[in-house]
Design a protein around this motif. Sequence first.
Motif, PDB file in Angstrom:
ATOM      1  N   GLU A 177      14.697  29.258   6.234  1.00 31.90           N
ATOM      2  CA  GLU A 177      13.945  28.713   7.365  1.00 31.90           C
ATOM      3  C   GLU A 177      14.503  27.373   7.832  1.00 31.90           C
ATOM      4  OE1 GLU A 177       9.449  27.154   8.580  1.00 31.90           O
ATOM      5  OE2 GLU A 177       9.791  28.050   6.602  1.00 31.90           O
ATOM      6  N   SER A 178      15.037  26.595   6.906  1.00 28.15           N
ATOM      7  CA  SER A 178      15.590  25.283   7.259  1.00 28.15           C
ATOM      8  C   SER A 178      16.708  25.390   8.286  1.00 28.15           C
ATOM      9  CB  SER A 178      16.099  24.575   6.002  1.00 28.15           C
ATOM     10  OG  SER A 178      17.002  25.405   5.288  1.00 28.15           O
ATOM     11  N   PRO A 212      10.931  31.776   4.077  1.00 28.75           N
ATOM     12  CA  PRO A 212      10.082  30.618   4.392  1.00 28.75           C
ATOM     13  C   PRO A 212      10.259  29.498   3.369  1.00 28.75           C
ATOM     14  CG  PRO A 212       8.833  32.669   4.481  1.00 28.75           C
ATOM     15  CD  PRO A 212      10.144  32.987   3.833  1.00 28.75           C
ATOM     16  N   LEU A 213      10.135  28.271   3.850  1.00 27.90           N
ATOM     17  CA  LEU A 213      10.252  27.121   2.960  1.00 27.90           C
ATOM     18  C   LEU A 213       9.196  27.142   1.864  1.00 27.90           C
ATOM     19  CD1 LEU A 213      10.914  24.325   5.612  1.00 27.90           C
ATOM     20  CD2 LEU A 213      12.514  25.084   3.856  1.00 27.90           C
ATOM     21  N   ALA A 215       7.794  29.758   0.480  1.00 29.93           N
ATOM     22  CA  ALA A 215       7.768  30.966  -0.350  1.00 29.93           C
ATOM     23  C   ALA A 215       8.220  30.661  -1.773  1.00 29.93           C
ATOM     24  CB  ALA A 215       8.670  32.033   0.260  1.00 29.93           C
ATOM     25  N   GLN A 216       7.586  31.342  -2.731  1.00 30.05           N
ATOM     26  CA  GLN A 216       8.036  31.208  -4.115  1.00 30.05           C
ATOM     27  C   GLN A 216       9.357  31.941  -4.271  1.00 30.05           C
ATOM     28  OE1 GLN A 216       5.129  32.227  -7.077  1.00 30.05           O
ATOM     29  NE2 GLN A 216       6.627  32.295  -8.734  1.00 30.05           N
ATOM     30  N   ARG A 217      10.331  31.264  -4.903  1.00 26.45           N
ATOM     31  CA  ARG A 217      11.669  31.806  -4.958  1.00 26.45           C
ATOM     32  C   ARG A 217      11.933  32.543  -6.264  1.00 26.45           C
ATOM     33  NH1 ARG A 217      14.712  29.623  -0.645  1.00 26.45           N
ATOM     34  NH2 ARG A 217      16.201  31.150  -1.408  1.00 26.45           N
ATOM     35  N   THR A 218      12.640  33.680  -6.148  1.00 25.79           N
ATOM     36  CA  THR A 218      13.165  34.365  -7.327  1.00 25.79           C
ATOM     37  C   THR A 218      14.668  34.160  -7.429  1.00 25.79           C
ATOM     38  OG1 THR A 218      13.444  36.422  -6.083  1.00 25.79           O
ATOM     39  CG2 THR A 218      11.358  36.115  -7.268  1.00 25.79           C
ATOM     40  N   VAL A 219      15.276  33.716  -6.314  1.00 23.14           N
ATOM     41  CA  VAL A 219      16.702  33.368  -6.277  1.00 23.14           C
ATOM     42  C   VAL A 219      16.818  32.020  -5.579  1.00 23.14           C
ATOM     43  CG1 VAL A 219      19.000  34.046  -5.520  1.00 23.14           C
ATOM     44  CG2 VAL A 219      17.349  35.802  -6.149  1.00 23.14           C
ATOM     45  N   TRP A 220      17.555  31.110  -6.172  1.00 20.76           N
ATOM     46  CA  TRP A 220      17.693  29.769  -5.617  1.00 20.76           C
ATOM     47  C   TRP A 220      18.569  29.785  -4.362  1.00 20.76           C
ATOM     48  CZ3 TRP A 220      19.827  32.000  -9.782  1.00 20.76           C
ATOM     49  CH2 TRP A 220      21.213  32.107  -9.812  1.00 20.76           C
ATOM     50  N   PRO A 221      18.394  28.824  -3.445  1.00 23.40           N
ATOM     51  CA  PRO A 221      19.301  28.722  -2.285  1.00 23.40           C
ATOM     52  C   PRO A 221      20.731  28.519  -2.768  1.00 23.40           C
ATOM     53  CG  PRO A 221      17.366  27.365  -1.967  1.00 23.40           C
ATOM     54  CD  PRO A 221      17.330  27.815  -3.404  1.00 23.40           C
ATOM     55  N   MET A 222      21.664  29.140  -2.097  1.00 24.30           N
ATOM     56  CA  MET A 222      23.064  29.072  -2.508  1.00 24.30           C
ATOM     57  C   MET A 222      23.954  28.965  -1.280  1.00 24.30           C
ATOM     58  SD  MET A 222      23.491  33.065  -3.749  1.00 24.30           S
ATOM     59  CE  MET A 222      22.179  32.856  -4.950  1.00 24.30           C
ATOM     60  N   PRO A 223      25.261  28.738  -1.448  1.00 26.67           N
ATOM     61  CA  PRO A 223      26.147  28.648  -0.290  1.00 26.67           C
ATOM     62  C   PRO A 223      26.176  29.945   0.514  1.00 26.67           C
ATOM     63  CG  PRO A 223      27.209  27.724  -2.233  1.00 26.67           C
ATOM     64  CD  PRO A 223      25.952  28.391  -2.699  1.00 26.67           C
ATOM     65  N   HIS A 262      14.680  40.499  -0.407  1.00 23.73           N
ATOM     66  CA  HIS A 262      13.343  40.927  -0.812  1.00 23.73           C
ATOM     67  C   HIS A 262      12.300  39.835  -0.548  1.00 23.73           C
ATOM     68  CE1 HIS A 262      10.347  43.217  -3.041  1.00 23.73           C
ATOM     69  NE2 HIS A 262      10.043  42.131  -3.718  1.00 23.73           N
ATOM     70  N   GLY A 263      12.706  38.571  -0.626  1.00 26.28           N
ATOM     71  CA  GLY A 263      11.762  37.481  -0.417  1.00 26.28           C
ATOM     72  C   GLY A 263      11.634  37.037   1.027  1.00 26.28           C
ATOM     73  N   ALA A 264      12.419  37.638   1.936  1.00 22.55           N
ATOM     74  CA  ALA A 264      12.409  37.222   3.338  1.00 22.55           C
ATOM     75  C   ALA A 264      11.301  37.905   4.118  1.00 22.55           C
ATOM     76  CB  ALA A 264      13.763  37.527   3.976  1.00 22.55           C
TER      77      ALA A 264
END
Length: 282
Positions: A177-178, A212-213, A215-223, A262-264
């Motif tokens: 989302e950012s 979404p910012l 949202a609980q994450r199951t995968v961390w933000p990455m490049p 899946h988290g989107a």
Amino acid sequence: MPPHPSSRVQMAREALAGRLREIRKDAGISGRELAVRCGWSESKSSRIENARTPPSDADIEAWCRACAADDQSADLIAANRQSADAHVQWRRLQRSGLRRLQESTGDLYRQTKMFRTYVSDVIPGFLQTPGYATALLSSIAQFRGTPDDVSAAVAARMRRNEVLGNGARRFSFVLEESVLRYRLCGAETMAAQLGHLLGVMNLQNVAVGILPLAAQRTVWPMPTFTIFDDTRVHADTLDAAATLTQPSQVELYSRAFERLSHGAVRGAAARSLITDALASLD
């Protein structure tokens, strides 16, 4: 053979040599026995193990076969090839500017049937407007000190992105989302870009998901990365765009994309996040 002028390539060669040495040791054979099984000199085995001679595809296949490790040859061959490919891409970026970098992927884009792209920093190149692409590529050229060919690079990117209109190809995007709120250009240009993103979401062959910012994450933000079919990954870092072709690497990024996807949120929920970002420009 002296060390490669690119430290990145030399490190890749040394890592490959280390993996081959481990395979030989795991098989419990000496360098001499390996040479006998492969039908070459003991000195060749030593040169390969010490990264003084880069092995050919046939050398790697023979090495793995001699060590009863045939299942590892595909990954090792891909690793051997991609180190040189990564160096060529970096050289082009440094010496020839951004236009040729855009054009260099044209054939790959036309050949690929399924694109999967995750972005954590900018609107995906496939979905950029000329105005947004101009602002982004201008900042990249200034930061990296590349030749000022931004106008030509933007035109090349727009031509390359015509593949998006080919209904025979499928595109799946996952954006943080950012990305919708980062100000890489003026408000008017960003508004046009977000409006274009809303329009693209109507295409039948395009799927857009937004993480979404809150949202609980199951995968961390990455490049940022793009998967081309199931054969190749382009993963961006600050200093290079790595080309990954090892089957194990492609599988790893495919798994990451699946979990991120899946988290989107999609559909009306995704549109709501985009319109909120549009409203914030006022």
